[in-house]
Design an enzyme around this catalytic site. Structure first.
Site, mmCIF file in Angstrom:
data_model
loop_
_atom_site.group_PDB
_atom_site.id
_atom_site.type_symbol
_atom_site.label_atom_id
_atom_site.label_comp_id
_atom_site.label_asym_id
_atom_site.label_seq_id
_atom_site.Cartn_x
_atom_site.Cartn_y
_atom_site.Cartn_z
ATOM 1 N N GLY A 10 0.831 -1.193 0.000
ATOM 2 C CA GLY A 10 0.000 0.000 0.000
ATOM 3 C C GLY A 10 0.867 1.244 0.000
ATOM 4 O O GLY A 10 1.999 1.231 -0.483
ATOM 5 N N CYS A 11 0.348 2.287 0.581
ATOM 6 C CA CYS A 11 1.064 3.561 0.626
ATOM 7 C C CYS A 11 2.359 3.415 1.418
ATOM 8 O O CYS A 11 2.358 2.892 2.530
ATOM 9 C CB CYS A 11 0.173 4.619 1.274
ATOM 10 S SG CYS A 11 0.994 6.205 1.493
ATOM 11 N N PHE A 12 3.450 3.882 0.857
ATOM 12 C CA PHE A 12 4.737 3.721 1.548
ATOM 13 C C PHE A 12 4.828 4.531 2.823
ATOM 14 O O PHE A 12 5.628 4.238 3.693
ATOM 15 C CB PHE A 12 5.939 3.956 0.642
ATOM 16 C CG PHE A 12 5.957 5.177 -0.238
ATOM 17 C CD1 PHE A 12 5.377 6.382 0.102
ATOM 18 C CD2 PHE A 12 6.614 5.105 -1.457
ATOM 19 C CE1 PHE A 12 5.429 7.485 -0.723
ATOM 20 C CE2 PHE A 12 6.684 6.205 -2.300
ATOM 21 C CZ PHE A 12 6.082 7.402 -1.926
ATOM 22 N N TRP A 13 4.009 5.538 2.991
ATOM 23 C CA TRP A 13 4.038 6.313 4.241
ATOM 24 C C TRP A 13 3.696 5.433 5.436
ATOM 25 O O TRP A 13 4.271 5.583 6.504
ATOM 26 C CB TRP A 13 3.063 7.482 4.195
ATOM 27 C CG TRP A 13 3.345 8.525 3.164
ATOM 28 C CD1 TRP A 13 4.517 8.757 2.489
ATOM 29 C CD2 TRP A 13 2.421 9.500 2.686
ATOM 30 N NE1 TRP A 13 4.368 9.810 1.626
ATOM 31 C CE2 TRP A 13 3.090 10.289 1.730
ATOM 32 C CE3 TRP A 13 1.090 9.779 2.965
ATOM 33 C CZ2 TRP A 13 2.463 11.345 1.069
ATOM 34 C CZ3 TRP A 13 0.470 10.825 2.311
ATOM 35 C CH2 TRP A 13 1.153 11.605 1.370
#
Length: 174
Positions: A10-13
């Protein structure tokens, strides 16, 4: 001796904010892997134009935290059963993938998926792929959550993953 692991979930954050808090992890970088364009930019990756996944590449000390423990956390902190999506983030750039840097990592990943399969109602769709060129994301993506905790996505999504890490895996934190 340090090793490298590369995860897409998913989102790397979200992955950056959680894995950076672990004992034995000395560095986490957000970036892109698995696509067909050299030096991809965030806008093109998000548009699905490059084939890259948003990834984190981390450096860890296996004497402090094992690759298997990192895998356990990877699977606990995202949904490995949703194809090309995590929550509201949709597209191949948000796929679940393990990019291995050695045959030992590939074998560990396959074994972990086999062991976890019965714990999920739906099949695990996480791919296991040889690591390719890691393209670092733009500077503002690095440590994004810690620098922007009040940003709406961070407070709505990333903070929950960090809370889960602290509550369920607090013994692994720095």
């Amino acid at each position: 001796m340090s090793e490298i692991a590369t995860f897409a979930g998913g989102c790397f954050w979200c992955l950056d904010a959680t894995f950076a808090r672990l004992r034995g992890v000395s560095q986490v970088d957000c970036g892109y892997m698995g696509g067909s364009v050299d030096a991809p930019a965030y806008k093109a990756v998000c548009a699905g134009d490059t084939g890259h996944a948003e990834v984190i590449q981390l450096t860890f000390d296996p004497a402090i935290i094992s690759y298997n423990t990192l895998l356990e956390l990877f699977f606990a902190l995202h949904d490995p059963t949703t194809l090309n999506r995590q929550g509201e983030d949709v597209g191949t750039q948000y796929r679940s993938s393990l990019f291995f840097h050695s045959e030992a990592q590939a074998l560990s990943a396959k074994k972990m998926i086999a062991e976890l399969a019965s714990q999920y109602e739906d099949p695990i769709v996480t791919t296991i792929t040889p690591a390719a060129t890691f393209w670092p994301a733009e500077t503002y993506h690095q440590d994004y959550f810690d620098q922007n905790p009040q940003q709406p996505y961070c407070s709505a999504v990333v903070a929950g993953k960090v809370r889960k890490l602290v509550q369920e895996y607090g013994d692994l934190l720095k």
